[in-house]
Design a protein around this motif. Structure first.
Motif, short mmCIF file in Angstrom:
data_model
loop_
_atom_site.label_atom_id
_atom_site.label_comp_id
_atom_site.label_asym_id
_atom_site.label_seq_id
_atom_site.Cartn_x
_atom_site.Cartn_y
_atom_site.Cartn_z
N VAL A 20 4.71 -1.19 -5.96
CA VAL A 20 3.84 -0.05 -6.23
C VAL A 20 2.64 -0.07 -5.30
O VAL A 20 2.26 0.95 -4.71
CB VAL A 20 3.40 -0.03 -7.72
CG1 VAL A 20 2.28 0.96 -7.95
CG2 VAL A 20 4.59 0.28 -8.61
N LYS A 21 2.02 -1.23 -5.13
CA LYS A 21 0.86 -1.33 -4.25
C LYS A 21 1.24 -1.03 -2.80
O LYS A 21 0.50 -0.38 -2.08
CB LYS A 21 0.21 -2.71 -4.38
CG LYS A 21 -0.47 -2.88 -5.72
CD LYS A 21 -1.18 -4.17 -5.85
CE LYS A 21 -1.74 -4.40 -7.22
NZ LYS A 21 -2.47 -3.30 -7.81
N ARG A 22 2.41 -1.50 -2.37
CA ARG A 22 2.84 -1.22 -1.00
C ARG A 22 3.12 0.27 -0.85
O ARG A 22 2.79 0.87 0.17
CB ARG A 22 4.09 -2.03 -0.65
CG ARG A 22 4.46 -1.85 0.81
CD ARG A 22 5.39 -2.92 1.31
NE ARG A 22 5.52 -2.78 2.74
CZ ARG A 22 6.66 -2.52 3.35
NH1 ARG A 22 7.78 -2.41 2.66
NH2 ARG A 22 6.70 -2.38 4.66
N SER A 23 3.68 0.88 -1.86
CA SER A 23 3.93 2.32 -1.83
C SER A 23 2.62 3.09 -1.69
O SER A 23 2.54 4.08 -0.95
CB SER A 23 4.66 2.74 -3.11
OG SER A 23 4.97 4.10 -3.09
N GLU A 24 1.58 2.64 -2.38
CA GLU A 24 0.27 3.28 -2.27
C GLU A 24 -0.27 3.19 -0.85
O GLU A 24 -0.79 4.17 -0.30
CB GLU A 24 -0.72 2.65 -3.25
CG GLU A 24 -0.43 2.94 -4.69
CD GLU A 24 -1.28 2.12 -5.65
OE1 GLU A 24 -2.14 1.34 -5.19
OE2 GLU A 24 -1.07 2.26 -6.87
N SER A 27 1.91 5.44 1.51
CA SER A 27 1.66 6.86 1.31
C SER A 27 0.28 7.25 1.84
O SER A 27 0.09 8.36 2.35
CB SER A 27 1.81 7.26 -0.16
OG SER A 27 0.88 6.58 -0.96
N ASN A 28 -0.68 6.33 1.76
CA ASN A 28 -1.99 6.58 2.33
C ASN A 28 -1.90 6.69 3.85
O ASN A 28 -2.58 7.51 4.47
CB ASN A 28 -2.97 5.48 1.92
CG ASN A 28 -4.39 5.84 2.21
OD1 ASN A 28 -4.82 6.96 1.96
ND2 ASN A 28 -5.14 4.90 2.74
N GLN A 112 10.80 2.31 -1.52
CA GLN A 112 11.21 3.05 -2.72
C GLN A 112 12.60 2.60 -3.20
O GLN A 112 12.83 2.46 -4.39
CB GLN A 112 11.22 4.56 -2.44
CG GLN A 112 9.84 5.16 -2.30
CD GLN A 112 9.00 4.98 -3.53
OE1 GLN A 112 7.99 4.28 -3.50
NE2 GLN A 112 9.38 5.57 -4.63
#
Length: 138
Positions: A20-24, A27-28, A112
């Motif tokens: 989840v943190k890597r996805s954030e 996406s940033n 993902q």
């Protein structure tokens, strides 16, 4: 009989939190692909995950260090600021932006897919625990 979720779920919960943190972060990077001077950031998932596995319950020691929370990565201390590194593409734009949309999208999609696999594993594990509880109580 008490159920220990730490032993039942292993490090999969910490792995999901890291995904989840890597996805954030990814996406940033995508959101800032047009921002002048922006440089993409990421962290080595395997290195951070291995660190969480080396400590009891996936907790990371030393999270009280001020450097660890300076990027707003969460109070759980899983990802520290010294884990996050700049990742520049070979082809920057004239405005100094170093984000490659193709690379960021590919990394985001790969993350993902791995996050979905972890979710499926956890879902099946919870289903197994529910069946075990029904067998004991049913």
């Amino acid at each position: 009989m008490a159920i220990s979720f730490d032993s039942a779920l292993g490090n999969q919960v910490a792995g999901l939190q890291l995904r989840v943190k890597r996805s954030e972060l990814l996406s940033n990077n995508i959101a800032n692909a047009e921002t002048p001077g922006y440089r993409a950031v990421d962290f080595d998932f395997a290195k951070v995950y291995d660190r969480t596995r080396a400590t009891p319950s996936g907790a990371v020691t030393g999270a009280s260090n001020g450097r660890h929370l300076s990027l707003g990565l969460g109070a759980d201390g899983l990802v520290r600021s010294d884990d996050v590194e700049f990742r520049d593409s070979k082809f920057g734009s004239l405005d100094g932006n170093k984000v490659s949309m193709e690379q960021e999208r590919a990394r985001f999609m790969e993350n993902q897919i791995r996050m979905n696999a972890t979710n499926m594993f956890l879902s099946k594990r919870f289903s197994s625990l529910q069946k075990a509880l029904r067998g004991v109580n049913g």
